[in-house]
Design an enzyme around this catalytic site. Sequence first.
Site, PDB file in Angstrom:
ATOM      1  N   ARG A  49       0.743  -4.908   3.448  1.00 38.49           N
ATOM      2  CA  ARG A  49      -0.464  -4.531   2.706  1.00 38.49           C
ATOM      3  C   ARG A  49      -0.164  -3.879   1.363  1.00 38.49           C
ATOM      4  NH1 ARG A  49      -1.145  -7.646   5.822  1.00 38.49           N
ATOM      5  NH2 ARG A  49      -2.564  -7.706   7.577  1.00 38.49           N
ATOM      6  N   SER A 100     -10.697  -4.611   8.005  1.00 34.77           N
ATOM      7  CA  SER A 100      -9.989  -3.528   8.707  1.00 34.77           C
ATOM      8  C   SER A 100      -9.968  -2.285   7.833  1.00 34.77           C
ATOM      9  CB  SER A 100      -8.553  -3.941   9.019  1.00 34.77           C
ATOM     10  OG  SER A 100      -8.536  -5.015   9.913  1.00 34.77           O
ATOM     11  N   GLU A 170      -6.578   0.912   4.801  1.00 41.32           N
ATOM     12  CA  GLU A 170      -6.178  -0.422   4.350  1.00 41.32           C
ATOM     13  C   GLU A 170      -6.953  -0.783   3.092  1.00 41.32           C
ATOM     14  OE1 GLU A 170      -5.936  -4.930   6.112  1.00 41.32           O
ATOM     15  OE2 GLU A 170      -5.237  -3.251   7.316  1.00 41.32           O
TER      16      GLU A 170
END
Length: 184
Positions: A49, A100, A170
């Site tokens: 990420r 998410s 995230e």
Amino acid sequence: PGSVGGGLLMNAGAYGGELKNTVESVVYYYLPQQTLCEMSAEDCRFAYRSSIFQKLGGCVILSAVFRLEKGDSAQIATKMRELNEKRREKQPLDLPSAGSAFKRPEGHFAAALIEQAGLKGFSVGGAQVSEKHSGFVVNTGNATAADVYELMKQVRNTVYEKFSVELEPEVIILPPDYALEDNS
């Protein structure tokens, strides 16, 4: 990430795959120097990420070259249907969300920790920890950015208090007074 640029910035991924596995190069405009640049996938420093673009700042991702593998179209279609069905079964697609909310902490799953902390369905204003998948923060109809931020803060604090695991967002959270500067 709702675009190629956002996906590359975050090295988006799901079900064991990440964009870094298919990218060959990225073209971006570097605002501080007012230049058009191209970077190889290796130089993008993709990780879970993240990418170099988050650290550099001032980059507008314009395009990318992807390396795809040839496959059987029937098998690919079947796999796509399976993954879409999995999403429909497990994710709260009936309410708006940013996907998410937290990254997967090493050795754990964010959704499982949130659920074990008793936070499934927990709300602040119009923001709620999804009752379908506790890794998602959903808008039940009138959530503000402040509601989502406060909910994520409380979830993060509760999970840390109960399990000594720090959840990392995230999503990229910008301060409320964030403003774009004119770089011309």
